[in-house]
Every structure is written in structure tokens, then in C-alpha cells.
Motif scaffolding. Structure first.
Motif, mmCIF file in Angstrom:
data_model
loop_
_atom_site.group_PDB
_atom_site.id
_atom_site.type_symbol
_atom_site.label_atom_id
_atom_site.label_comp_id
_atom_site.label_asym_id
_atom_site.label_seq_id
_atom_site.Cartn_x
_atom_site.Cartn_y
_atom_site.Cartn_z
ATOM 1 N N ALA A 211 84.519 -5.081 17.326
ATOM 2 C CA ALA A 211 83.594 -4.919 18.452
ATOM 3 C C ALA A 211 83.171 -6.271 19.013
ATOM 4 C CB ALA A 211 82.369 -4.114 18.011
ATOM 5 N N CYS A 212 82.936 -7.245 18.124
ATOM 6 C CA CYS A 212 82.561 -8.590 18.579
ATOM 7 C C CYS A 212 83.730 -9.283 19.277
ATOM 8 C CB CYS A 212 82.074 -9.434 17.398
ATOM 9 S SG CYS A 212 80.521 -8.889 16.680
ATOM 10 N N ALA A 213 84.934 -9.135 18.721
ATOM 11 C CA ALA A 213 86.114 -9.783 19.306
ATOM 12 C C ALA A 213 86.435 -9.214 20.684
ATOM 13 C CB ALA A 213 87.309 -9.611 18.372
ATOM 14 N N MET A 214 86.236 -7.908 20.862
ATOM 15 C CA MET A 214 86.510 -7.265 22.143
ATOM 16 C C MET A 214 85.322 -7.336 23.095
ATOM 17 S SD MET A 214 88.545 -3.873 20.786
ATOM 18 C CE MET A 214 88.856 -3.286 22.467
ATOM 19 N N LYS A 215 84.225 -7.941 22.620
ATOM 20 C CA LYS A 215 83.005 -8.104 23.422
ATOM 21 C C LYS A 215 82.506 -6.770 23.977
ATOM 22 C CE LYS A 215 83.985 -12.898 24.635
ATOM 23 N NZ LYS A 215 84.174 -13.899 25.719
ATOM 24 N N LEU A 216 82.475 -5.765 23.068
ATOM 25 C CA LEU A 216 81.976 -4.447 23.473
ATOM 26 C C LEU A 216 80.465 -4.418 23.586
ATOM 27 C CD1 LEU A 216 84.265 -2.177 21.246
ATOM 28 C CD2 LEU A 216 84.572 -2.817 23.655
ATOM 29 N N ALA A 217 79.800 -5.432 23.028
ATOM 30 C CA ALA A 217 78.342 -5.537 23.108
ATOM 31 C C ALA A 217 77.970 -6.982 23.384
ATOM 32 C CB ALA A 217 77.699 -5.057 21.812
ATOM 33 N N ASP A 218 76.753 -7.187 23.852
ATOM 34 C CA ASP A 218 76.260 -8.534 24.120
ATOM 35 C C ASP A 218 76.287 -9.348 22.824
ATOM 36 O OD1 ASP A 218 74.719 -10.814 24.668
ATOM 37 O OD2 ASP A 218 73.486 -9.752 26.121
ATOM 38 N N PRO A 219 76.933 -10.514 22.805
ATOM 39 C CA PRO A 219 77.008 -11.327 21.579
ATOM 40 C C PRO A 219 75.639 -11.711 21.026
ATOM 41 C CG PRO A 219 78.557 -12.131 23.222
ATOM 42 C CD PRO A 219 77.692 -11.111 23.912
ATOM 43 N N ILE A 220 74.642 -11.774 21.903
ATOM 44 C CA ILE A 220 73.290 -12.104 21.435
ATOM 45 C C ILE A 220 72.713 -10.941 20.619
ATOM 46 C CG2 ILE A 220 70.923 -12.643 22.153
ATOM 47 C CD1 ILE A 220 72.096 -14.052 24.575
ATOM 48 N N LEU A 221 72.987 -9.717 21.090
ATOM 49 C CA LEU A 221 72.455 -8.540 20.410
ATOM 50 C C LEU A 221 73.292 -8.142 19.202
ATOM 51 C CD1 LEU A 221 71.560 -6.348 23.532
ATOM 52 C CD2 LEU A 221 70.070 -7.892 22.247
ATOM 53 N N LEU A 222 74.600 -8.407 19.248
ATOM 54 C CA LEU A 222 75.487 -8.064 18.140
ATOM 55 C C LEU A 222 76.290 -9.301 17.759
ATOM 56 C CD1 LEU A 222 76.446 -5.670 16.347
ATOM 57 C CD2 LEU A 222 78.342 -5.398 17.957
ATOM 58 N N PRO A 223 75.696 -10.177 16.928
ATOM 59 C CA PRO A 223 76.426 -11.379 16.499
ATOM 60 C C PRO A 223 77.533 -11.003 15.524
ATOM 61 C CG PRO A 223 74.350 -11.192 15.319
ATOM 62 C CD PRO A 223 74.355 -10.090 16.340
ATOM 63 N N PRO A 224 78.498 -11.873 15.314
ATOM 64 C CA PRO A 224 79.573 -11.588 14.349
ATOM 65 C C PRO A 224 79.011 -11.426 12.939
ATOM 66 C CG PRO A 224 80.130 -13.469 15.744
ATOM 67 C CD PRO A 224 78.696 -13.159 16.002
ATOM 68 N N PRO A 225 79.726 -10.703 12.079
ATOM 69 C CA PRO A 225 79.236 -10.482 10.712
ATOM 70 C C PRO A 225 78.969 -11.763 9.941
ATOM 71 C CG PRO A 225 81.096 -9.046 11.184
ATOM 72 C CD PRO A 225 80.986 -9.991 12.337
ATOM 73 N N ASP A 226 79.788 -12.815 10.191
ATOM 74 C CA ASP A 226 79.591 -14.043 9.421
ATOM 75 C C ASP A 226 78.234 -14.661 9.685
ATOM 76 O OD1 ASP A 226 80.651 -14.577 12.058
ATOM 77 O OD2 ASP A 226 80.857 -16.669 11.456
ATOM 78 N N LYS A 227 77.709 -14.531 10.912
ATOM 79 C CA LYS A 227 76.380 -15.070 11.213
ATOM 80 C C LYS A 227 75.289 -14.277 10.509
ATOM 81 C CE LYS A 227 77.285 -17.300 15.671
ATOM 82 N NZ LYS A 227 76.855 -17.399 17.092
ATOM 83 N N ALA A 228 75.434 -12.955 10.509
ATOM 84 C CA ALA A 228 74.445 -12.110 9.845
ATOM 85 C C ALA A 228 74.428 -12.355 8.341
ATOM 86 C CB ALA A 228 74.728 -10.638 10.142
ATOM 87 N N PHE A 229 75.619 -12.399 7.731
ATOM 88 C CA PHE A 229 75.686 -12.632 6.289
ATOM 89 C C PHE A 229 75.294 -14.071 5.945
ATOM 90 C CE2 PHE A 229 78.590 -8.913 6.538
ATOM 91 C CZ PHE A 229 77.895 -8.093 5.661
ATOM 92 N N GLY A 230 75.567 -14.989 6.885
ATOM 93 C CA GLY A 230 75.121 -16.368 6.688
ATOM 94 C C GLY A 230 73.604 -16.458 6.672
ATOM 95 N N ALA A 231 72.953 -15.718 7.582
ATOM 96 C CA ALA A 231 71.487 -15.689 7.602
ATOM 97 C C ALA A 231 70.935 -15.051 6.338
ATOM 98 C CB ALA A 231 71.003 -14.927 8.836
ATOM 99 N N LEU A 232 71.641 -14.030 5.834
ATOM 100 C CA LEU A 232 71.225 -13.382 4.592
ATOM 101 C C LEU A 232 71.300 -14.363 3.424
ATOM 102 C CD1 LEU A 232 70.485 -10.660 3.176
ATOM 103 C CD2 LEU A 232 72.934 -10.309 2.848
ATOM 104 N N TRP A 233 72.410 -15.084 3.333
ATOM 105 C CA TRP A 233 72.585 -16.062 2.259
ATOM 106 C C TRP A 233 71.547 -17.177 2.357
ATOM 107 C CZ3 TRP A 233 75.222 -16.684 -2.177
ATOM 108 C CH2 TRP A 233 75.312 -17.980 -2.698
ATOM 109 N N THR A 234 71.347 -17.701 3.564
ATOM 110 C CA THR A 234 70.387 -18.790 3.764
ATOM 111 C C THR A 234 68.971 -18.343 3.435
ATOM 112 O OG1 THR A 234 71.781 -19.714 5.518
ATOM 113 C CG2 THR A 234 69.483 -20.440 5.441
ATOM 114 N N GLY A 235 68.631 -17.086 3.853
ATOM 115 C CA GLY A 235 67.282 -16.574 3.607
ATOM 116 C C GLY A 235 66.970 -16.457 2.128
ATOM 117 N N PHE A 236 67.963 -16.046 1.328
ATOM 118 C CA PHE A 236 67.738 -15.955 -0.113
ATOM 119 C C PHE A 236 67.806 -17.332 -0.770
ATOM 120 C CE2 PHE A 236 68.390 -11.392 0.329
ATOM 121 C CZ PHE A 236 67.523 -10.897 -0.625
#
Length: 261
Positions: A33-58
Motif C-alpha cells: 500500500a505504501c509502495a503504490m501510494k494508496l494512502a497519504d504517506p504522512i498518514l500511513l508511513p512505511p512499516p519500518d518507520k513504525a517499527f523503528g519508532a516502537l524500537w526507539t520508544g522502548f
């Protein structure tokens, strides 16, 4: 022969990894979905950014602090619910006439969304920890009470009668037979109760004056459009709920493996 053994070993390995298939499929669809830009990149960031934030937060303690705060509130509210609901469930379940007198009240409030009760609990307890814990304990206790009473009412009458014939008192029958007979259904109620307590706690942290907790982090990140942080908090809440449910499944298998026998 070796080929057959290898194929069997491969099937066993794939079967043991089967719970991961759904997670891998979701992440793959997310990437797509991110690669095909089916949603706004600001609202739906790639999984690596989300998991990166999870790792950094812990790693830096910012997310782990909220995680353990929510976990503590949930466990405390659940413990209060168990302390209230299990004895009441045993008492009400021991008499169908007695349970019939409160059945409507239990079903009514069990069917009422907990968020609709927030104003009442705010009036009673004010803005603070007590309100969040009380409303989560209230919601969980109704589910546990219903299941404990149901388990007691469906306990095997033959075993109860056999113990009475041997001269056991009503209290001994309740503790030694009825309580054990109702444990499988009680654990069902407890698993449902702790899941519901977590859901209510997350919502309460969002809307009842919280300065910490996963619910507060989700709503704050959404307001600041910090979407990776928001998804990280959602993942942490999901992991907490999954872990609690898994823990109860393990405890249930250890202590009530005889259920239904």
C-alpha cells in the motif's frame, strides 16, 4: 525414506511457524500500500518507520514507561474485578432464583458501552487514577460475574450430591466441588475480563485527563500528526493485550486441564 522424513520435518516446522503467516501477510500488504501510494504517506508511513519508532520508544524508555503504566492500571483494575466478581458469582450462581433477581441488572450494564459510563464515574471519583481504574474494574467485573455464575449453575449436580451424601457442609461443597467445577468457565470470564479492562483503560487514558499511558500517547501522537509514534503505541497496546491473553491461556492449561472430564 530420507525424503519422507525431511518432508515431515518440513511440515512440522511450517506448522509451528503458522501463527506468523498472518502477521507477515499484513506487513506485506502494508508495504504494498505504501509502495503504490494508496494512502497519504504522512498518514500511513512505511512499516519500518513504525517499527523503528516502537524500537526507539522502548530503547529510550519513553514508550516503555507508558506501556508499564497502562499494564499496571489494567492489572490493578482486573484484580479488583476478580476480588469482587468471583465471590458474588459463586453466591448468585448457587441459587437460580437469586441470580434471576439480578440477571437483568448484570445483563443491562454488561451490554452498556463502558465509555457511556465515564461521566458517572467522573462525578463519583473525579479526574484521576481512581476513575480509570474504577470504570475498567466495573466493566471487567460484570463479565467475570456472569461467567462465574454460569459456571456454578452448570456444575455437575451428581458430584455435588455425592459429596453431600458423605456429610460435607454447604460451605465444603461450595469450595471443594462447585468452585472447582466452575473454574473452566471462570477462566473464560477472566480472560474476557482482562481484555475488556485493557480496552476500557486505553479509552479512559485517551479521554479522562491522562498525562501518561498508551491511550494518552496514541491520542497525543495523532494530534501532533506523529504517525510512526501513533502506530508504535498501537502496536504496544496490541502486544500487551496479546501477552495477557496468552498468559491466561497458559495458566488455564496448567490449572484446569481437567475441565470437562
Amino acid at each position: 525414506m530420507n525424503g519422507i522424513v525431511f518432508a515431515q520435518a518440513l511440515r512440522v516446522r511450517f506448522a509451528s511457524a503458522s501463527p506468523l503467516y498472518g502477521a507477515i501477510a499484513v506487513i506485506a500488504l502494508w508495504w504494498l500500500a505504501c509502495a503504490m501510494k494508496l494512502a497519504d504517506p504522512i498518514l500511513l508511513p512505511p512499516p519500518d518507520k513504525a517499527f523503528g519508532a516502537l524500537w526507539t520508544g522502548f530503547a529510550d524508555g519513553s514508550l516503555s514507561g507508558d506501556f508499564f503504566k497502562t499494564a499496571w492500571r489494567t492489572v490493578l483494575s482486573f484484580a479488583i474485578a476478580v476480588a469482587i466478581a468471583v465471590p458474588l458469582g459463586l453466591i448468585f450462581g448457587s441459587s437460580k432464583r437469586l441470580y434471576g433477581s439480578i440477571e437483568f441488572v448484570v445483563d443491562f450494564f454488561r451490554s452498556t458501552p463502558a465509555s457511556a459510563m465515564f461521566p458517572l464515574f467522573l462525578v463519583l471519583f473525579g479526574v484521576g487514577e481512581k476513575t480509570k481504574i474504577a470504570v475498567a474494574a466495573f466493566g471487567a467485573s460484570l463479565v467475570i460475574l456472569f461467567n462465574v455464575a454460569y459456571g456454578v449453575m452448570n456444575a455437575r449436580k451428581t458430584r455435588q450430591a455425592a459429596v453431600r451424601v458423605m456429610g460435607a457442609s454447604r460451605l465444603r461443597v461450595m469450595l471443594d466441588v462447585t468452585l472447582l467445577e466452575s473454574l473452566p468457565q471462570t477462566f473464560v470470564g477472566m480472560r474476557s475480563g482482562i481484555s475488556l479492562a485493557l480496552v476500557i483503560m486505553i479509552v479512559a487514558e485517551m479521554f479522562i485527563g491522562s498525562t501518561d499511558g498508551l491511550g494518552q500517547r496514541v491520542i497525543q501522537s495523532q494530534a501532533l500528526f506523529d504517525m510512526p509514534q501513533m502506530y508504535a503505541a498501537i502496536f504496544a497496546a496490541g502486544a500487551l493485550g496479546y501477552g495477557m491473553n496468552l498468559l491466561f491461556l497458559v495458566i488455564e492449561r496448567l490449572f484446569v486441564h481437567w475441565g470437562g472430564k
